[in-house]
Design a protein around this motif. Structure first.
Motif, PDB file in Angstrom:
ATOM      1  N   GLU C  30       1.138 -15.394 -37.795  1.00  0.00           N
ATOM      2  CA  GLU C  30       1.349 -13.938 -37.883  1.00  0.00           C
ATOM      3  C   GLU C  30       1.373 -13.473 -39.339  1.00  0.00           C
ATOM      4  O   GLU C  30       0.807 -12.442 -39.696  1.00  0.00           O
ATOM      5  CB  GLU C  30       2.689 -13.572 -37.230  1.00  0.00           C
ATOM      6  N   ALA C  31       2.072 -14.278 -40.155  1.00  0.00           N
ATOM      7  CA  ALA C  31       2.235 -13.900 -41.564  1.00  0.00           C
ATOM      8  C   ALA C  31       0.888 -13.858 -42.291  1.00  0.00           C
ATOM      9  O   ALA C  31       0.731 -13.159 -43.285  1.00  0.00           O
ATOM     10  CB  ALA C  31       3.169 -14.880 -42.272  1.00  0.00           C
ATOM     11  N   ASP C  34      -1.383 -10.832 -40.155  1.00  0.00           N
ATOM     12  CA  ASP C  34      -0.890  -9.446 -40.241  1.00  0.00           C
ATOM     13  C   ASP C  34       0.203  -9.368 -41.302  1.00  0.00           C
ATOM     14  O   ASP C  34       1.370  -9.160 -40.969  1.00  0.00           O
ATOM     15  CB  ASP C  34      -0.360  -9.014 -38.860  1.00  0.00           C
ATOM     16  N   PRO C  35      -0.162  -9.585 -42.595  1.00  0.00           N
ATOM     17  CA  PRO C  35       0.887  -9.669 -43.615  1.00  0.00           C
ATOM     18  C   PRO C  35       1.351  -8.295 -44.067  1.00  0.00           C
ATOM     19  O   PRO C  35       0.607  -7.321 -43.987  1.00  0.00           O
ATOM     20  CB  PRO C  35       0.172 -10.385 -44.770  1.00  0.00           C
ATOM     21  N   SER C  36       2.572  -8.234 -44.491  1.00  0.00           N
ATOM     22  CA  SER C  36       3.034  -7.005 -45.158  1.00  0.00           C
ATOM     23  C   SER C  36       3.446  -7.391 -46.569  1.00  0.00           C
ATOM     24  O   SER C  36       3.679  -8.562 -46.871  1.00  0.00           O
ATOM     25  CB  SER C  36       4.219  -6.390 -44.412  1.00  0.00           C
ATOM     26  N   ARG C  37       3.559  -6.388 -47.398  1.00  0.00           N
ATOM     27  CA  ARG C  37       3.860  -6.637 -48.791  1.00  0.00           C
ATOM     28  C   ARG C  37       5.204  -7.349 -48.939  1.00  0.00           C
ATOM     29  O   ARG C  37       5.422  -8.148 -49.836  1.00  0.00           O
ATOM     30  CB  ARG C  37       3.936  -5.284 -49.508  1.00  0.00           C
ATOM     31  N   ARG C  38       6.080  -7.056 -47.996  1.00  0.00           N
ATOM     32  CA  ARG C  38       7.425  -7.596 -48.083  1.00  0.00           C
ATOM     33  C   ARG C  38       7.471  -9.073 -47.657  1.00  0.00           C
ATOM     34  O   ARG C  38       8.121  -9.879 -48.284  1.00  0.00           O
ATOM     35  CB  ARG C  38       8.332  -6.754 -47.177  1.00  0.00           C
ATOM     36  N   THR C  39       6.712  -9.377 -46.594  1.00  0.00           N
ATOM     37  CA  THR C  39       6.832 -10.712 -46.016  1.00  0.00           C
ATOM     38  C   THR C  39       5.895 -11.729 -46.640  1.00  0.00           C
ATOM     39  O   THR C  39       6.107 -12.923 -46.547  1.00  0.00           O
ATOM     40  CB  THR C  39       6.537 -10.665 -44.507  1.00  0.00           C
ATOM     41  N   VAL C  40       4.846 -11.257 -47.279  1.00  0.00           N
ATOM     42  CA  VAL C  40       3.811 -12.187 -47.692  1.00  0.00           C
ATOM     43  C   VAL C  40       4.304 -13.158 -48.764  1.00  0.00           C
ATOM     44  O   VAL C  40       3.815 -14.287 -48.853  1.00  0.00           O
ATOM     45  CB  VAL C  40       2.556 -11.425 -48.163  1.00  0.00           C
ATOM     46  N   PRO C 110      -6.175  -7.820 -45.480  1.00  0.00           N
ATOM     47  CA  PRO C 110      -4.870  -7.493 -46.077  1.00  0.00           C
ATOM     48  C   PRO C 110      -4.949  -6.186 -46.882  1.00  0.00           C
ATOM     49  O   PRO C 110      -5.983  -5.901 -47.496  1.00  0.00           O
ATOM     50  CB  PRO C 110      -4.599  -8.684 -47.012  1.00  0.00           C
ATOM     51  N   ASN C 111      -3.882  -5.400 -46.833  1.00  0.00           N
ATOM     52  CA  ASN C 111      -3.925  -4.117 -47.545  1.00  0.00           C
ATOM     53  C   ASN C 111      -3.769  -4.310 -49.068  1.00  0.00           C
ATOM     54  O   ASN C 111      -3.519  -5.411 -49.549  1.00  0.00           O
ATOM     55  CB  ASN C 111      -2.878  -3.149 -46.987  1.00  0.00           C
ATOM     56  N   VAL C 114      -0.656  -6.064 -50.441  1.00  0.00           N
ATOM     57  CA  VAL C 114      -0.638  -7.503 -50.181  1.00  0.00           C
ATOM     58  C   VAL C 114      -1.619  -8.208 -51.115  1.00  0.00           C
ATOM     59  O   VAL C 114      -1.305  -9.251 -51.691  1.00  0.00           O
ATOM     60  CB  VAL C 114      -1.004  -7.762 -48.702  1.00  0.00           C
TER      61      VAL C 114
END
Lengths: 246, 417, 645
Positions: C30-31, C34-40, C110-111, C114
């Protein structure tokens, strides 16, 4: 006789060339004095220094009984003290009439405010007319000075010098371009003026100097070569060398 | 002593000595009356209000030109700074006009508020109105007197007088003459205009002052009557200035002034203080130019630093030269003619000339024509238009002075008195 | 480098048996998908910690949106589009492993946030990349956005660096990062002290960052505060009003009631033409309004006015100081010393830079003025149209450039052509106008002014009012840059060389040629020269042509670095006059001295007041007017009888 002007060991040089070299000279209150010398002897530079146009590198020029030092004073201040000068080349205001030239030279208050409010008085008119008669320009008073002949301009300048009524007249080659009769008139004028004031004549022309019958100073290379009566100086061997030797 | 009756020494009143003064004043009076009778504000309405203003401005320029003629044509100082003094006069009077008018406007707009405005609120609103364009909301120190007409009128005379006095004292004292002096005055003018261009000079930078045609206290008059009033004031100033300068250039003082132009070293040997006389003439003409400016700008309505630039002062010299320097009426004539022709040509009053492949549009080519005409006048008619009067039969031969300082200036350059 | 490779090989050997990259990714798919800036960050840490050699490649391709996930089994591949589907490559070996049909895989996108985080994680790999360009790119990235975690990787990469240039850069960056982020205070102070000899903008930015401070107010300065300096209310730095506002914001004093608030309160209390007992008409002054407000305030629950005395008392009973964000005084002290030392060095270089600027400005003034000085010296003529000759030269350059597209060639053609055009114009003007105004310098001044306005308007009519470009050849673009402070544009160097060239040429012509001899003779004594058989008219004509021709050359030079307009002449003419007047007439050295003085002066004044070039020019002109007081004949004045009264 008291001393009017004392030139005390003045020197001046232009670009290394010593125009005046430790020159000393005294002029008494009244009487004529002729200064002669070959070209480049420093005659004109001497007059420039005395009248404030050129500043000497060293030395003093003392004036009057108080011994006021003229070095560093402006030309107009020196002129107001009573030092009048006639130039070698006639220098009059050609755009103005003879009357106006004489009127400007008249001995009157010279401070700007007085000049601003000055009016020509009857006394001034009489004096102008008298001077004009003396210099033979009475019937040319309304003409512009520029229209006059060379000799008339010389006369006008002498007239302006007389109008200033100075204590010391410095006259540079007054006789140049004059007829014999005019020269005699000039000599008369100068001798008459010298009765009440000091007159210094710078001349080339020995004949004219002889007619002045006065003490003569010979300048050479910026210093005094000889001084005394004309006969005395013309007998001086140094003078003969300078004038005739080459 | 035989004092024969010498015609050249006869005592005469100043005016008889200068018949041209009478003629000039007569012409001025006739023009003034004629314009008044024909104007919208007072009579037939043949002359529009804007043209009355143009004529009034022209009279002010004539006054400045006459002053310029005295300092240049008579005293031999080619000043390239007299339009700067003219501009200072305009700024000084403009400060009051703008402040007083803005106070009126602001007081009106604040009248609707529930509370009457305090002086502080009023000041701040006025300052924001005037200095908003340069991002300020308070009066700079230079506006300290702007609330008072008498004080500001005093400034019209005092500021240019002081500036000219200090500058002239420095320049004349160091015996700067001829073209050197001209360049130096040009430097002064440039410095002043650059300073005015700055926003922090406090005079609204390149925005200048505007709305000066509205005279506070005369709101009821309407521009047509105001224009006539200023026209009269300008004519009166020109007449008085003309008389003043005719007096200054006559008699012994006039002789000395012209002698300084021709050979200032020789004047020194006569015992006159050349520097003092020059300073007096320079300062006096500067003040008169400033007064002319103070009358000019309420008629123009706007003043900006560009009007103080060196170019304006050079143009003033051009007018005087074209009109004929060394004679007061020549200067006035030159200023009137050239400035009126300029507005005629550049205002589209003259039809363009189609040359087939190219159409000469006068808005573009007038300056070229003026420049070349000026060269031609300098070369071919150094006496200027005023020289035409010498050609008239029985021309007055009493005019004193030649047409320029240049021979004298050159002699002086060479250094041999 | 070899050591690093060996190290990586060893690591790989030890880890390969344990885990593959695919295993790592599948630990938390998932990471990745579908990563987010916080979790990556967490995932990245794990990937980096694995030490797998293929991780950098993966991160790059992930960042470049080249990773796909197969829907059927959730495995990750590198994918390139082909036909409707993708070609899939293994993430470890990079070998092709098959094709996918349309809609069988998801492209990972990734955005931007990220991708940025991935990028900074990548930097540590890139720092040791074999490709030098990538190492430099990584360093640029660090310099642009420094972060504490970059310090260790940067240090690690120092050892293997073999390129001396990059190594130096790395060491500098390491120093900068250490100064900001080093945990050990002593090491940090050492790093800060090392910055004292660094004059780059980056280094000063770091020091300023360490020294960042803000104003504070309190009853007394707390013991733990790191005080930069104390503030006095009512000083320029902290005006009285601002100081009181600080107290109010800190809750240490009640807010003042503003005049506007008073007015609003009075308006609100307005009833029947009165506020309280005061008629409205009387409220036209601040005093009356204050009194009315004081009267109604208690009843309406309005805050009381704070008197000036109360403000003074509040200001007097509190302490104001500038407080460092960094609490360790030893560190701020070291930074202060380092900054002072850096600033000293910087100002030395700045002075050198100003000197270079001044020299180049002086060269321009010299070129613009020397023609004027020659004509003035020889003929006593001020040519007001000189500025328009400069303009003519510049327009000649512009016209040549429109005809000859090659900039180098057109410049080579333009210089002699500009000289020829303005030489001809100068000779024509001398013959037609100036000769007829001999010995009337003021009239000449005005006549040439007439020519000047005519020429200016003609140029306006032909070329229009907008500025025309005169483009310099590409080899004159750019600048010679010594360091962050000191640098000079090549075009200015070229103008300097041109000025030197003309100085030499003029000295040669005046001192070594027959023409020069005759010119000097005419300058010093026109009458004598004429009587010795020198034709003064010919000399005047040639001199005027020469002076005007140089103006034309100056026009091309000025046009290259400024714009060509019909008014450019008038921008330089007054400065040129001043140069001549200050320098003294009739002498090349005088003009050089004048140009140098004015150039240095103008730049010097701009240094003191850089924001306002108009003021600089004003002061410069005032200085010149004062200067003339002491040397009315200029710096290099002719002496003796020839100089005149």
């Amino acid at each position: 006789m008291t001393t009017l002007l004392e030139v005390d060991s003045i020197s001046v040089s232009f670009d290394g060339f010593k125009a005046i070299n430790n020159l000393s000279l005294t002029i008494p209150e009244t009487g004529l004095r002729a200064i002669i010398g070959p070209n480049g002897a420093g005659k004109t530079t001497f007059m420039d220094i005395v009248t404030g146009k050129t500043r000497p590198d060293s030395g003093r020029v003392l004036w009057g009984q108080g011994g006021m030092d003229l070095v560093g004073m402006s030309e107009s201040r020196i002129a107001r003290l009573g030092l009048g000068r006639k130039f070698q080349r006639p220098t009059v205001f050609e755009a103005q009439t003879v009357a106006e030239n004489l009127d400007m030279a008249l001995r009157n208050a010279r401070n700007p405010l007085a000049v601003l409010l000055a009016r020509r008085t009857d006394g001034d008119r009489a004096r102008i007319a008298a001077l004009a008669e003396e210099i033979g320009l009475l019937h040319h008073l309304g003409r512009r000075a520029g229209e006059l002949s060379h000799g008339q301009k010389q006369w006008l300048e002498i007239g302006m010098l007389l109008a200033q009524d100075p204590r010391l007249m410095l006259v540079d080659e007054p006789a140049a371009g004059m007829t014999v009769a005019e020269r005699e008139h000039t000599t008369d004028l100068l001798r008459r003026a010298a009765r009440t004031r000091a007159v210094v004549v710078v001349e080339h022309d020995m004949e004219f100097v002889r007619r002045l019958e006065c003490r003569v100073t010979v300048l050479h290379e910026g210093r005094v070569l000889a001084e005394g009566s004309l006969d005395h100086v013309t007998g001086n061997q140094d003078v003969i060398d300078v004038y005739l030797g080459r | 002593m035989t004092t024969a009756p010498v015609p050249a020494l006869r005592r005469r009143p100043i005016l008889a000595d200068n018949p041209s003064v009478l003629w000039a004043l007569l012409v001025l009076a006739i023009v003034t009356l004629g314009v008044t009778v024909l104007a919208e504000g007072a009579g037939a309405g043949v002359i529009s209000t804007s043209f009355v203003k143009t004529l009034g401005k022209t009279l002010c320029l004539c006054l400045a030109a006459v002053a310029m003629d005295v300092v240049w044509g008579y005293c031999g100082i080619l000043s390239l700074g007299h339009m700067a003094f003219f501009g200072i006069g305009g700024y000084a009077v403009g400060q009051w006009l703008m402040t007083a008018r803005t106070y009126d406007i602001v007081a009106q707009s604040l009248a609707g508020q529930p509370l009457p405005p305090t002086p502080r609120e009023l000041d701040q609103a006025v300052a924001t109105q005037i200095f908003g364009v340069v991002g300020s909301d308070h009066f700079p120190w230079i506006w300290a007197f702007s609330h008072s007409l008498p004080l500001q009128l005093l400034m019209v005379v005092l500021v240019p007088g002081l500036l000219a006095g200090v500058f002239g004292w420095l320049a004349f004292r160091s015996r700067v003459t001829g073209v050197y002096l001209s360049i130096l005055t040009q430097g002064m003018t440039l410095a002043l205009s650059l300073w005015l261009f700055q926003n922090d000079s406090g005079l609204r930078g390149n925005n200048g002052l505007s709305g000066l045609q509205n005279i506070p206290g005369l709101e009821g008059w309407g521009q047509d009557r105001i224009s006539i009033a200023f026209f009269w004031a300008s004519a009166l100033a020109l007449g008085l200035g003309y008389l003043l300068f005719a007096w200054l250039t006559s008699g012994r003082r006039g002789s000395v002034i012209r002698a300084i132009r021709d050979d200032e070293a020789r004047v020194r040997f006569l015992g006159y203080g050349v520097e003092g006389t020059k300073l007096l003439v320079f300062t006096l003409t500067a003040v008169v130019a400033a007064i002319a400016g103070a009358l000019y700008y309420p008629q123009a309505g706007i003043i900006n630093p560009g009007e103080v630039a060196p170019l304006a002062s050079i143009y003033l010299a051009v007018w005087v030269a074209i009109g004929g320097r060394g004679r007061l009426y020549g200067a006035a004539l030159g200023a009137a003619l050239v400035s009126l022709m300029s507005s005629w040509f550049t205002g589209g009053g003259v039809p363009d000339i189609p040359l087939g492949i190219y159409t000469v549009q006068w808005t573009d080519w007038w300056t070229v024509l003026l420049g070349l005409a000026f060269v031609a006048v300098t070369l071919l008619a150094p006496k200027g238009l005023g020289g035409l009067f010498d050609l008239m039969p029985r021309a007055p031969s009493r005019r004193q002075g030649d047409w320029g300082p240049d021979d004298g200036a050159w002699r002086n350059e060479e250094g041999e008195p | 480098m070899r050591i690093v490779l060996a190290l990586i090989a060893a690591l790989w050997a030890s880890m390969a048996s344990a885990q593959t990259l695919q295993d790592l990714l599948q630990a938390d798919p998932e990471a990745i998908s579908d990563p987010s800036r916080r979790t990556v960050g967490e995932v990245l840490d794990r990937l980096v910690a694995s030490g797998l050699p293929e991780v950098p490649t993966f991160l790059e391709r992930w960042q470049a949106k080249e990773v796909v996930q197969r829907q059927s089994d959730g495995l990750f591949f590198y994918g390139t589009k082909e036909g409707g589907g993708h070609v899939l490559f293994d993430v470890s070996s990079g070998e092709e492993v098959g094709h996918s049909g349309p809609r069988e895989v998801d492209e990972l996108r990734p955005n931007a946030g990220v991708r940025g985080v991935i990028g900074s994680a990548l930097i540590q790999f890139q720092l040791s990349d074999p490709d030098i360009a990538r190492r430099q790119a990584a360093l640029d990235a660090i310099a642009k956005d420094p972060a504490p975690e970059q310090l260790e990787p940067l240090r690690a990469s120092l050892e293997g660096e073999d390129d001396p240039g990059v190594l130096a850069r790395k060491e500098r960056l390491e120093n900068l990062l250490a100064a900001r982020f080093e945990a050990d205070p002593e090491a940090r102070i050492a790093a800060i002290e090392a910055l004292g000899s660094d004059i780059t903008v980056e280094a000063r930015a770091v020091l300023n960052q360490i020294l960042s401070s803000e104003p504070r107010a309190a009853d007394a300065i707390p013991a733990e505060a790191n005080v930069a300096w104390k503030l006095t209310p009512g000083s320029d730095e902290l005006p009285r009003e601002a100081a009181y506002v600080m107290l109010v914001e800190a809750g240490l004093a009640p807010p003042r009631v503003t005049e506007n608030a008073i007015r609003d309160a009075l308006v609100a209390a307005l009833a029947g033409g009165k506020v309280g007992d005061a008629p409205v008409a009387t409220l036209g002054s601040d005093e009356a309004r204050h009194a009315a407000y004081d009267a109604i305030a208690p009843a309406r629950g309005l805050p009381p006015r704070i008197s000036e005395e109360e403000v003074d008392a509040a200001l007097g009973s509190h302490a104001f100081w500038q407080d460092y964000a960094e609490k360790d005084a030893a560190i701020t002290g070291a930074a202060e010393r380092a900054l002072a030392s850096a600033v000293t060095r910087v100002s030395l270089y700045q002075a050198a830079d100003i000197a270079l600027d001044a020299i180049s400005l002086a060269s321009i003034y010299f070129l613009a003025a020397i023609g004027l000085a020659i004509t003035f010296g020889v003929m006593g003529v001020i040519n007001m149209a000189h500025g328009e000759f400069i303009m003519m030269g510049a327009y000649t350059g512009y016209v040549v450039q429109t005809l000859v597209p090659d900039y180098t060639l057109s410049l080579i053609l333009a210089l002699p052509l500009a000289f020829a055009v303005t030489f001809a114009a100068g000779v024509a003007m001398e013959r037609l106008v100036i000769r007829h105004l001999a010995h009337r310098p003021l009239e000449t001044l005005l006549a040439t002014f007439g020519i000047s306005i005519a020429l200016q308007q003609i140029a306006k009519n032909i070329f229009g009012t907008q500025a025309r470009p005169l483009t310099s050849p590409s080899w004159l673009d750019g600048a010679w840059i010594v360091n962050d402070v000191l640098g000079i544009a090549y075009i200015r160097i070229a103008i300097f060389v041109l000025a030197l060239l003309f100085l030499g040429l003029l000295l040669f012509i005046l001192n070594r040629t027959r023409l020069g001899l005759e010119v000097r003779a005419v300058t010093q004594n026109p009458g004598m020269a004429a009587s010795m058989g020198i034709d003064p008219d010919r000399i005047a004509m040639l001199t005027f042509g020469l002076g005007s021709g140089i103006a034309g050359i100056a026009g091309v030079a000025i046009g290259l670095y400024a714009k060509v307009t019909s008014e450019m002449g008038s921008d330089y003419i007054v400065q040129s006059f001043m140069t001549v007047v200050v320098g003294g007439v009739g002498n090349v050295w005088g003009t050089l001295a004048g140009a140098s003085l004015i150039g240095i002066l103008q730049k010097g004044i701009e240094w003191f007041n850089p924001s306002n070039t108009l003021a600089a020019q004003t002061y410069m002109i005032l200085f010149i007017i004062a200067f003339i007081q002491f040397r009315p004949r200029g710096i290099v004045a002719m002496k003796g009888r020839a100089a005149g009264a």
